[in-house]
Every structure is written in structure tokens, then in C-alpha cells.
Design a protein around this motif. Structure first.
Motif, PDB file in Angstrom:
ATOM      1  N   LYS A   1       9.132   0.703   8.902  1.00 11.18           N
ATOM      2  CA  LYS A   1       8.786   2.378   9.635  1.00 11.18           C
ATOM      3  C   LYS A   1       7.259   2.264   9.702  1.00 11.18           C
ATOM      4  CE  LYS A   1      12.830   4.396   8.204  1.00 11.18           C
ATOM      5  NZ  LYS A   1      13.531   5.463   9.507  1.00 11.18           N
ATOM      6  N   ARG A   2       7.116   2.999  10.451  1.00 13.68           N
ATOM      7  CA  ARG A   2       5.347   3.026  10.763  1.00 13.68           C
ATOM      8  C   ARG A   2       4.830   4.481  10.769  1.00 13.68           C
ATOM      9  NH1 ARG A   2       5.444  -0.740   8.328  1.00 13.68           N
ATOM     10  NH2 ARG A   2       5.110  -2.730   8.044  1.00 13.68           N
ATOM     11  N   TYR A   3       3.344   4.398  10.070  1.00  9.01           N
ATOM     12  CA  TYR A   3       2.974   5.729  10.429  1.00  9.01           C
ATOM     13  C   TYR A   3       1.684   5.128  12.096  1.00  9.01           C
ATOM     14  CZ  TYR A   3       1.092  10.971   9.837  1.00  9.01           C
ATOM     15  OH  TYR A   3       0.487  12.094  10.675  1.00  9.01           O
ATOM     16  N   ASN A   4       1.857   5.613  13.191  1.00 11.63           N
ATOM     17  CA  ASN A   4       0.820   5.300  14.253  1.00 11.63           C
ATOM     18  C   ASN A   4      -0.273   6.277  13.966  1.00 11.63           C
ATOM     19  OD1 ASN A   4      -0.549   3.724  16.137  1.00 11.63           O
ATOM     20  ND2 ASN A   4       1.760   3.667  17.378  1.00 11.63           N
ATOM     21  N   ILE A   5      -1.203   6.775  12.998  1.00 14.47           N
ATOM     22  CA  ILE A   5      -1.757   7.175  12.834  1.00 14.47           C
ATOM     23  C   ILE A   5      -3.614   6.448  14.154  1.00 14.47           C
ATOM     24  CG2 ILE A   5      -3.425   5.678  11.062  1.00 14.47           C
ATOM     25  CD1 ILE A   5      -3.892   9.481  11.304  1.00 14.47           C
TER      26      ILE A   5
ATOM     27  N   TYR B   1     -11.222   2.258   9.295  1.00 17.81           N
ATOM     28  CA  TYR B   1     -10.489   2.550   8.647  1.00 17.81           C
ATOM     29  C   TYR B   1      -8.637   1.550   8.604  1.00 17.81           C
ATOM     30  CZ  TYR B   1      -8.903   4.678  12.519  1.00 17.81           C
ATOM     31  OH  TYR B   1      -8.126   5.170  14.078  1.00 17.81           O
ATOM     32  N   GLN B   2      -8.645   0.643   8.553  1.00 15.46           N
ATOM     33  CA  GLN B   2      -8.049   0.112   8.832  1.00 15.46           C
ATOM     34  C   GLN B   2      -6.858   0.082   7.422  1.00 15.46           C
ATOM     35  OE1 GLN B   2      -8.473  -3.987  10.135  1.00 15.46           O
ATOM     36  NE2 GLN B   2      -9.823  -4.875   8.757  1.00 15.46           N
ATOM     37  N   ASP B   3      -7.792  -0.174   6.012  1.00 17.57           N
ATOM     38  CA  ASP B   3      -6.517  -0.267   4.669  1.00 17.57           C
ATOM     39  C   ASP B   3      -6.635   1.130   5.039  1.00 17.57           C
ATOM     40  OD1 ASP B   3      -8.125  -2.546   4.596  1.00 17.57           O
ATOM     41  OD2 ASP B   3     -10.016  -1.613   4.060  1.00 17.57           O
ATOM     42  N   GLN B   4      -6.741   2.257   4.854  1.00 14.99           N
ATOM     43  CA  GLN B   4      -6.004   3.392   4.273  1.00 14.99           C
ATOM     44  C   GLN B   4      -4.848   3.348   5.876  1.00 14.99           C
ATOM     45  OE1 GLN B   4      -9.373   3.486   4.622  1.00 14.99           O
ATOM     46  NE2 GLN B   4     -10.452   3.621   3.154  1.00 14.99           N
ATOM     47  N   ALA B   5      -5.082   3.147   7.151  1.00 13.03           N
ATOM     48  CA  ALA B   5      -4.194   2.545   7.714  1.00 13.03           C
ATOM     49  C   ALA B   5      -2.954   2.073   7.407  1.00 13.03           C
ATOM     50  CB  ALA B   5      -4.225   2.964   8.973  1.00 13.03           C
ATOM     51  N   ASP B   6      -3.461   0.960   7.136  1.00 15.15           N
ATOM     52  CA  ASP B   6      -2.292   0.124   6.468  1.00 15.15           C
ATOM     53  C   ASP B   6      -1.389   0.462   4.900  1.00 15.15           C
ATOM     54  OD1 ASP B   6      -2.806  -2.025   8.172  1.00 15.15           O
ATOM     55  OD2 ASP B   6      -4.344  -3.264   6.096  1.00 15.15           O
ATOM     56  N   GLU B   7      -2.013   1.506   4.006  1.00 14.21           N
ATOM     57  CA  GLU B   7      -1.572   2.346   2.545  1.00 14.21           C
ATOM     58  C   GLU B   7      -1.199   3.338   3.437  1.00 14.21           C
ATOM     59  OE1 GLU B   7      -3.324   5.165  -0.942  1.00 14.21           O
ATOM     60  OE2 GLU B   7      -4.207   4.056   1.043  1.00 14.21           O
ATOM     61  N   ILE B   8      -1.180   3.901   4.441  1.00 14.90           N
ATOM     62  CA  ILE B   8      -0.031   4.637   4.994  1.00 14.90           C
ATOM     63  C   ILE B   8       0.868   4.184   5.471  1.00 14.90           C
ATOM     64  CG2 ILE B   8       0.392   6.362   6.847  1.00 14.90           C
ATOM     65  CD1 ILE B   8      -2.967   7.130   6.892  1.00 14.90           C
ATOM     66  N   ASP B   9       0.994   3.297   6.187  1.00 11.69           N
ATOM     67  CA  ASP B   9       2.492   2.168   6.733  1.00 11.69           C
ATOM     68  C   ASP B   9       3.154   1.975   5.492  1.00 11.69           C
ATOM     69  OD1 ASP B   9       1.365   2.798   9.320  1.00 11.69           O
ATOM     70  OD2 ASP B   9       0.560   0.513   9.765  1.00 11.69           O
ATOM     71  N   THR B  10       2.468   1.692   3.862  1.00 10.15           N
ATOM     72  CA  THR B  10       3.118   1.231   3.372  1.00 10.15           C
ATOM     73  C   THR B  10       3.761   2.441   2.260  1.00 10.15           C
ATOM     74  OG1 THR B  10       1.556  -0.632   2.269  1.00 10.15           O
ATOM     75  CG2 THR B  10       2.654   0.116   1.012  1.00 10.15           C
ATOM     76  N   LEU B  11       3.332   3.542   2.652  1.00  6.76           N
ATOM     77  CA  LEU B  11       3.652   4.768   1.975  1.00  6.76           C
ATOM     78  C   LEU B  11       4.873   5.475   2.368  1.00  6.76           C
ATOM     79  CD1 LEU B  11       0.382   6.950   1.207  1.00  6.76           C
ATOM     80  CD2 LEU B  11       2.082   5.467  -0.587  1.00  6.76           C
ATOM     81  N   THR B  12       4.522   5.767   4.127  1.00  2.16           N
ATOM     82  CA  THR B  12       5.676   6.092   5.096  1.00  2.16           C
ATOM     83  C   THR B  12       6.672   5.013   4.997  1.00  2.16           C
ATOM     84  OG1 THR B  12       3.872   6.739   6.515  1.00  2.16           O
ATOM     85  CG2 THR B  12       6.075   6.018   7.888  1.00  2.16           C
ATOM     86  N   GLU B  13       6.839   3.749   5.010  1.00  2.20           N
ATOM     87  CA  GLU B  13       7.966   3.266   4.629  1.00  2.20           C
ATOM     88  C   GLU B  13       8.508   3.117   3.324  1.00  2.20           C
ATOM     89  OE1 GLU B  13       9.796  -2.450   4.765  1.00  2.20           O
ATOM     90  OE2 GLU B  13       6.864  -1.450   5.151  1.00  2.20           O
ATOM     91  N   ARG B  14       7.917   2.873   2.476  1.00  6.45           N
ATOM     92  CA  ARG B  14       8.048   3.629   0.807  1.00  6.45           C
ATOM     93  C   ARG B  14       9.722   5.145   1.229  1.00  6.45           C
ATOM     94  NH1 ARG B  14       3.789   1.848  -3.478  1.00  6.45           N
ATOM     95  NH2 ARG B  14       3.786  -0.123  -2.971  1.00  6.45           N
TER      96      ARG B  14
END
Length: 765
Positions: free
Chosen positions: A43-47, A283-296
Motif C-alpha cells: 500500500k502507498r500514499y501517493n503524496i 522531500y522524497q525521504d518524507q514521502a518514503d516515510e509516509i509510504d512505510t507508515l501507510t503500509e503498516r
């Protein structure tokens, strides 16, 4: 033709410099398109998509409007006419053709994703060939007639544009764009030598077509580079894999900046390189962090469900969870044991969800915090995203809006500069190459009050130096225009102009020239009043001329009174005459009205009679048509009846004939069968009679003998008087037996019957 090796070396050097940026841009585009196979599953959050779709309308909402004006806004009717021609012509191409809007929109999207957007302007005349003159030899003189002129704007794909390595755009010495041509297009453009250029480009999807066995050679194209070199003021065309240049031309457009494209839309740049840094990288690091949180969050959401265990011996527990048991009790067989175990608490236990729910809450909060960091980096406040809190005051929202506009102002200004540069290039092409008639037709200036200045205006437009001194080309704001604000600007202009004119009318005539200049000074500062400048200047000019004329000598006051009295008497007489004329006209009008009424009545009566006659005529025609249709129908029915009767008679004759034939055949067959049966019956009867006669004779003899023996025995035993009744009974019985034997011996009658299938059935009587 010259060698193309040096240019391919330069293109390869530029390719190496841009290679890391190209690779990173491809990943960003795939992430924007949500092609998950390239950056992991789950799962991803396409910010990124959300931010781009928010920024795009914020920096480019609609097609811009061209704006060409006098540079110093002074009294220059020729400059005003020339600027109006340019502005209308530019706006015509913007509205008529979609290339400007689509190229600008694609360039802005490239600026927001990989970090660079490019557009390219061309001059494209359209000619019509006509054959004229006498044919003296085999060659025919061909004349070309110009039918249309256009300066289209081409969008350049972000990977198809290269330039010389440089630190700033001003240091760039050459630019190039890549195009793809098939063999026919290349030969039409460059000649027969293009046939030797290799077709190295394969369109998308050709691999699948090859596997299907399709011929794809004709679909391949050659890769052609169009290179504009500022140092030599020349343009070169080279094809990959071809050793010589395809074409070479000196400066074909004569633009001020030489390049046919404006400075590209760049993302983040530094002064040491023109390789941009895409916004997403920041802001790609924050986007990756959001993807990780969304997957969890997704995994914990799947785990957040009612799951437990229960005692298998208690079947009622499963029924409580699987069946609808509203307002119903489920019996328990071993209630004592069930109660000793603690009831439901002792027989069922659920997985604890408190920790899962708490973890979900913490993850949601962490994701919101990461999103806020991204919004701070990009400047996408909640005001821009259309989100707000009801408890916030109007002042707080205004501060947020101002802060957001400050963050976006640089990007909006860059897009406005990009669009203005494109319009300046188009304006230069129009002034240098377009014919005056084309510009007049596109602008429609022949129908304006400035049409008298058209010759001088075209001289100004053709003079590159004077044009730059006196006219500037820009665009209005590219964000969504507020119609309310435009109306307020117009009302502000009308209020200011009308108030000034009202006061100026009361001023002495000597101040008319000064007041006129003051009025035009104020009008030129209003964009809404630009279209009224010519009318106001004409009005001021007439007012100044009237002010210069000598005033008439003031008459004597007594004479004025006398003239006023005379004018009053004349006006009274004229009023009486007018009253009389009005009365006469009223009477005439009444008479004419009565005549009109009578005429209208007569016309109505005539129309009514005509209508009745027409209705009667149509009715007679309809009745005649109906009668004719009835007669035709009866004739058709009679003809049909006769045909039907003839068919019935013929069928009856055919049936009788067939019946007689079948009857004759049946009779013949029956006679034959009866004869056969009679013959067989006679033979059988004779045999049976003979047999029965012999048997009967023997039986009768035996019977008579037995009878006599019985009679003698009975008579000897009983006597004569007692024997007679028994004898009579015996005789009756023997008579019945004789009749039965005769009936059996009687010959039988046999008849035959023909069945439907053609066979015969034998019946014995």
C-alpha cells in the motif's frame, strides 16, 4: 555536406552530464503514475500525485491573454495601433489553435515532475501552387501563393532536449531537440540523401508485434537532431548513424536571442550547473516515510478484526457468532458445568485489540506529521489545498494565504516569464515574416478608429529597433482571473473618469488642453480603459479645437428679454397649432381605425368563407378517395372470392377422382380377398363337415347304445312309470347338445377391410 561527428560528440557529452538527472526523472514520473513495480509493492500514499495536482492549477490555471502595449504609455497613436495589431494577432493564434495552451501545460507539468519544461516556436507558412505562363519547354513555371501563416509552439519532451554544458542559461552556446522521421518525411524535407540514414528508432510496442510475426521495418524511424548554434548563427540537422549533416542554414528567424525557444522552466538550480533538481527530491525521504507508515497502517487495519477461541464442547458459542440470534436464547445442555467454568468468560476468549488500535492511532498521527513536513517544504498550506479549520479567524486565514502566495510567487513568475518569452518570439516572427494583409485579417484593425494609422504602424512593426523601443509584449496573470475584480476595475475607471470629466466641464475653456492631458494621463494607467483611448483622444481634440474658436459677442440684455418674449409667443402659437394638428390627427386616426376595423372584419369573413370552402373541398376529396378505396376493396375481395371458389372446385374434383380411384382399387382388392377367403372357407367347411359327420355318427351310435343300456337298467330297477320323467329330461339335454354341434359345424363367413397403410384385415362372422 560537412561531417556530423563533432556534433554527435557534443550531444554525447551533454547526454553524460544529464544522465543522472534523466534516470532520476524517470523514477519520479513512474512514481507519479503509480507504477508500483518500479518502486516496490504494498500500500502507498501517493503524496507526489496529490501535490502536483494541487500545484498545477495554482501556477497555470487557464490560457493567458497576450498583452502588447506602448512601453512608456504616452500619446503615440501609431504605437498604440501597432501594439493593438500585435496583441490581437497573438490572441487570435492563442484562441484559434490549441498548440500554445497544450505546450505550456505540458512544459509546466515537466517542470513540476522531472524539473525542466521546454517549448519550441516555428514559422510555418502554407502555400498553394498554381501553374501560370506559356509552356515554351518541358519545364512549367510554378508560382506559389501564400494562403496562411502560423507560428506554432511545439512541446519538447524533457528527454529530447539538450544544450551545451554551462553554469547559467546565458552561457549556453547551442541547443538541440530530437525528432523522429520516417523515410518519406525525411526525403520530403532533406532530399534523396535521407534514404541512406539508418532507421534506428522503434516505436513503443514493436517488440510485441515482432513476436506476433508482423513486419515492423516500415514502422521504424530515423533519429534527427535539430541544432541551433549561437556561435556560428546557423542551424544544423544531423541523423544518428549518418556521417554527414542533412542540412545547414544560416539564422532562419533572425530572433533577438537567436534561439527559437525561451529559457526553459527549471526547478531548483544553483549557479554552477544547469542540471535541475526536481522538487520531489527535496522531500522524497518524507514521502518514503509516509509510504512505510501507510503500509503498516494497512497491515494493522487487516489485523483489526474480532478473532478468538472457544470451548469446542459448547456448540452454542459458535451459534452465537454465526447465526442471527436477536432476542433469542440458546439452550445449554450441561448448564452446571457451564456455570462452574465461568459462563461465557470461561469458554470464550478474544484476541486483544487495544494494542492494535493504539498502534493505529500513533501511526495516523505520525503520517499526518510527515505530511505537514512535506507541506512546509513545498509551501502547500491548507489554504492552497482547500482545507481550513472553522475555528480559525479570517485574519489567520489571510496570513496563511499571503504566506502561500509568497512561496508560489516565484514559480508563478517563472511560468509568466516563460509564456511572455514565447509570445515575444511569436511577435518577432509575426513582424518579420507575416504579410501586412495577414496581420490586418487576424487583428481586424481595419474596422477600428485607428485604421488610418495602419501604414505607419506596419512600418514601425517591420523596424526591429524602433519596435523594441516603443512596444513591449507580455502576458497578463496566469492564475485564475477573478471576474469580480475585473468588474471592480472597470467601475473604478468609470468612476474616476466620469468624476474628472464632470469637474473639467466647469473649468474655464483655457484649461481644456491641460485637463485633456491630465485625463489621458490617468486613463493610460487603467488597463480597463485601454480600448477607450482613441475615443477619448478624439473627444479631447475636438474640445480643444472648439476652445480655440473666438467666442461670439454678448448681446444686449433688453434685446435678450425681447427675443425671449417673442420666442415665448411663438412657442405658444406653435403649441396651439400643435394642439389643433393633434386633434385633427386624432380624428383622422379614429376614422382610419374604423376603416381598419371594417377591413379587418371583411378580411376575417373572407378568410372564414375561404376556410369553409377549403374544408368542404377537402371533405369531398376525402369522401371520393374513401369511395374509390371501398370499390377497389370490394373488387379485390370479389376477385379473391372467385379465385378461392375455383380452387375449392378444383380441389373437390381432384378429391372425388382420387376417392373413386381409391374405392375402385379397394373394391378390386376386396373382391379378390373375399374370393380367396370364400374358397378357403368352403374347403375348410367341407373338411370340417366330413370330420364332424364321422365323429357325430360314432358318437350318436355310442350314445344310443348307452342310452338303451341305461334305459334297460333303469327300467329293470325302477319300473316303467318311474322312468318317463328322467327320459324326457335326458332327451332335452341331448337336443341342446345336437344344436351346439350343428352350430359349430356351420360354415363361417369371412370379410376383408383395407387399412390406411394399405394392408387388409380379415374379419370372421
Amino acid at each position: 555536406m560537412t561531417s556530423s561527428k563533432d556534433w554527435f560528440n557534443a550531444l554525447e557529452l551533454s547526454k553524460k552530464e544529464l544522465k543522472p538527472w534523466v534516470n532520476r526523472g524517470e523514477k519520479i514520473v513512474k512514481r507519479y503514475r503509480d507504477e508500483r513495480g518500479e518502486f516496490g509493492g504494498g500500500k502507498r500514499y501517493n503524496i507526489l500525485w496529490s501535490n502536483i495536482r494541487t500545484l498545477l492549477p495554482a501556477v497555470y490555471a487557464k490560457k493567458p491573454r497576450a498583452q502588447a502595449d506602448r512601453r512608456y504609455k504616452d500619446a503615440d497613436p501609431v504605437g498604440r495601433c501597432a501594439s493593438e495589431i500585435l496583441e490581437r494577432s497573438l490572441q487570435y493564434e492563442i484562441d484559434q489553435y490549441s498548440d500554445f495552451d497544450s505546450s505550456l501545460r505540458h512544459s509546466v507539468l515537466d517542470r513540476l515532475l522531472p524539473g525542466r519544461g521546454v517549448a519550441w516556436v516555428r514559422y510555418e507558412p502554407t502555400y498553394e501552387q498554381s501553374e501560370e505562363g506559356e509552356q515554351i519547354t518541358d519545364d512549367v513555371e510554378i508560382e506559389q501563393t501564400l494562403v496562411n501563416e502560423q507560428s506554432p509552439v511545439d512541446y519538447v519532451f524533457w528527454k529530447d532536449f539538450r544544450h551545451s554544458p554551462a553554469r547559467t542559461w546565458e552561457e549556453v552556446t547551442w541547443i538541440a531537440r530530437r525528432v523522429y522521421m520516417d523515410k518519406k518525411e525525411g526525403i520530403d524535407r532533406f532530399g534523396e540523401e535521407f534514404a541512406n540514414a539508418p532507421m534506428t528508432h522503434e516505436p513503443v510496442g514493436m517488440d510485441d508485434m515482432k513476436r506476433d510475426g508482423m513486419d515492423t521495418e516500415s514502422m521504424k524511424k530515423a533519429v534527427v537532431w535539430e541544432i541551433w548554434d549561437k556561435s556560428t548563427k546557423a542551424v544544423y540537422w544531423v541523423a544518428e548513424g549518418f556521417a554527414e549533416t542533412l542540412d545547414e542554414k544560416p539564422d532562419p528567424l533572425g530572433l533577438d536571442g537567436f534561439f527559437p525557444c525561451p529559457k526553459p522552466l527549471f526547478a531548483t538550480l544553483s549557479t554552477d550547473s544547469l542540471v535541475p533538481v526536481a522538487d520531489f527530491v527535496l522531500y522524497q525521504d518524507q514521502a518514503d516515510e509516509i509510504d512505510t507508515l501507510t503500509e503498516r497502517i494497512g497491515k494493522l487495519t487487516e489485523a483489526c478484526k474480532v478473532v478468538g477461541v472457544y470451548d469446542a464442547s459448547q456448540t452454542g458459542i459458535s451459534r452465537m457468532l454465526q447465526e442471527g440470534v436477536d432476542n433469542r436464547l440458546i439452550p445449554v445442555d450441561t448448564w452446571a458445568a457451564f456455570g462452574e467454568r465461568g459462563g461465557l468468560k470461561g469458554t470464550i476468549d478474544f484476541m486483544p485489540l487495544d494494542m492494535v488500535v493504539n498502534a493505529l492511532g500513533q501511526l495516523y498521527q505520525a503520517r499526518e506529521a510527515s505530511k505537514q513536513v512535506i507541506y512546509e517544504v513545498t509551501g502547500l498550506s491548507d489554504i492552497i489545498r482547500g482545507a481550513s479549520v472553522a475555528s480559525e479567524t479570517a485574519t489567520a486565514q489571510q496570513i496563511k494565504s499571503q504566506y502561500a502566495s509568497l512561496r508560489l510567487k516565484e514559480m508563478q513568475s517563472d511560468v509568466a516569464r516563460f509564456a511572455s518569452d514565447i509570445l515575444r518570439i511569436k511577435a518577432q516572427i509575426m513582424c518579420s515574416f507575416y504579410s501586412p494583409q495577414t496581420l490586418v485579417d487576424m487583428s481586424g484593425m481595419a474596422q477600428t478608429q485607428d485604421a488610418q494609422y495602419l501604414p505607419q504602424a506596419f512600418e514601425l512593426l517591420k523596424n526591429n529597433v524602433l519596435r523594441n523601443f516603443r512596444i513591449e509584449v507580455e502576458t497578463d496573470s496566469l492564475v485564475e482571473l477573478d471576474e469580480v475584480q475585473e468588474k471592480q476595475d472597470r467601475m473604478e475607471f468609470l468612476t474616476a473618469a466620469s468624476g474628472f470629466i464632470e469637474k473639467a466641464v466647469q473649468a474655464p475653456p483655457e484649461l481644456a488642453p491641460l485637463l485633456g492631458e491630465m485625463l489621458m494621463f490617468g486613463v493610460r494607467s487603467f488597463k480597463a480603459g485601454k480600448g477607450m483611448e482613441a475615443s477619448l483622444e478624439k473627444f479631447i481634440k475636438n474640445a480643444n479645437e472648439q476652445a480655440k474658436q473666438p467666442k461670439p459677442q454678448q448681446p444686449n440684455p433688453e434685446m435678450l428679454k425681447l427675443q425671449a418674449a417673442q420666442q415665448s409667443e411663438q412657442m405658444a402659437m406653435q403649441m396651439e397649432q400643435a394642439k389643433m394638428q393633434a386633434s385633427q390627427q386624432l380624428e383622422v386616426g379614429k376614422f382610419q381605425l374604423e376603416q381598419a376595423k371594417m377591413q379587418a372584419t371583411q378580411q376575417a369573413e373572407q378568410l372564414r368563407m375561404q376556410s369553409e370552402m377549403e374544408v368542404a373541398r377537402q371533405k369531398a376529396e376525402i369522401e371520393c378517395q374513401m369511395e374509390r378505396a371501398r370499390i377497389d376493396h370490394e373488387q379485390a375481395m370479389e376477385l379473391s372470392r372467385q379465385e378461392h371458389e375455383a380452387r375449392l372446385k378444383q380441389y373437390e374434383i381432384d378429391s372425388k377422382t382420387q376417392l373413386e380411384r381409391d374405392k375402385s382399387e379397394l373394391d378390386n382388392a376386396t373382391k379378390i380377398q373375399v374370393a380367396q377367403i370364400s374358397h378357403q372357407t368352403a374347403m375348410d367347411s367341407a373338411n370340417l363337415t366330413a370330420q364332424l359327420s364321422a365323429d357325430n355318427a360314432k358318437e350318436l351310435a355310442a350314445t344310443q347304445f348307452a342310452k338303451e343300456e341305461a334305459n334297460r337298467e333303469v327300467a329293470s330297477t325302477l319300473g316303467e312309470d318311474k322312468i318317463k320323467p328322467f327320459m324326457d329330461m335326458h332327451m332335452e339335454t341331448m337336443g341342446a347338445l345336437d344344436n351346439l354341434i350343428n352350430q359349430i359345424a356351420k360354415p363361417k363367413k369371412r370379410t376383408g377391410k383395407k387399412l390406411l397403410d394399405g394392408s387388409f384385415q380379415i374379419i370372421e362372422e
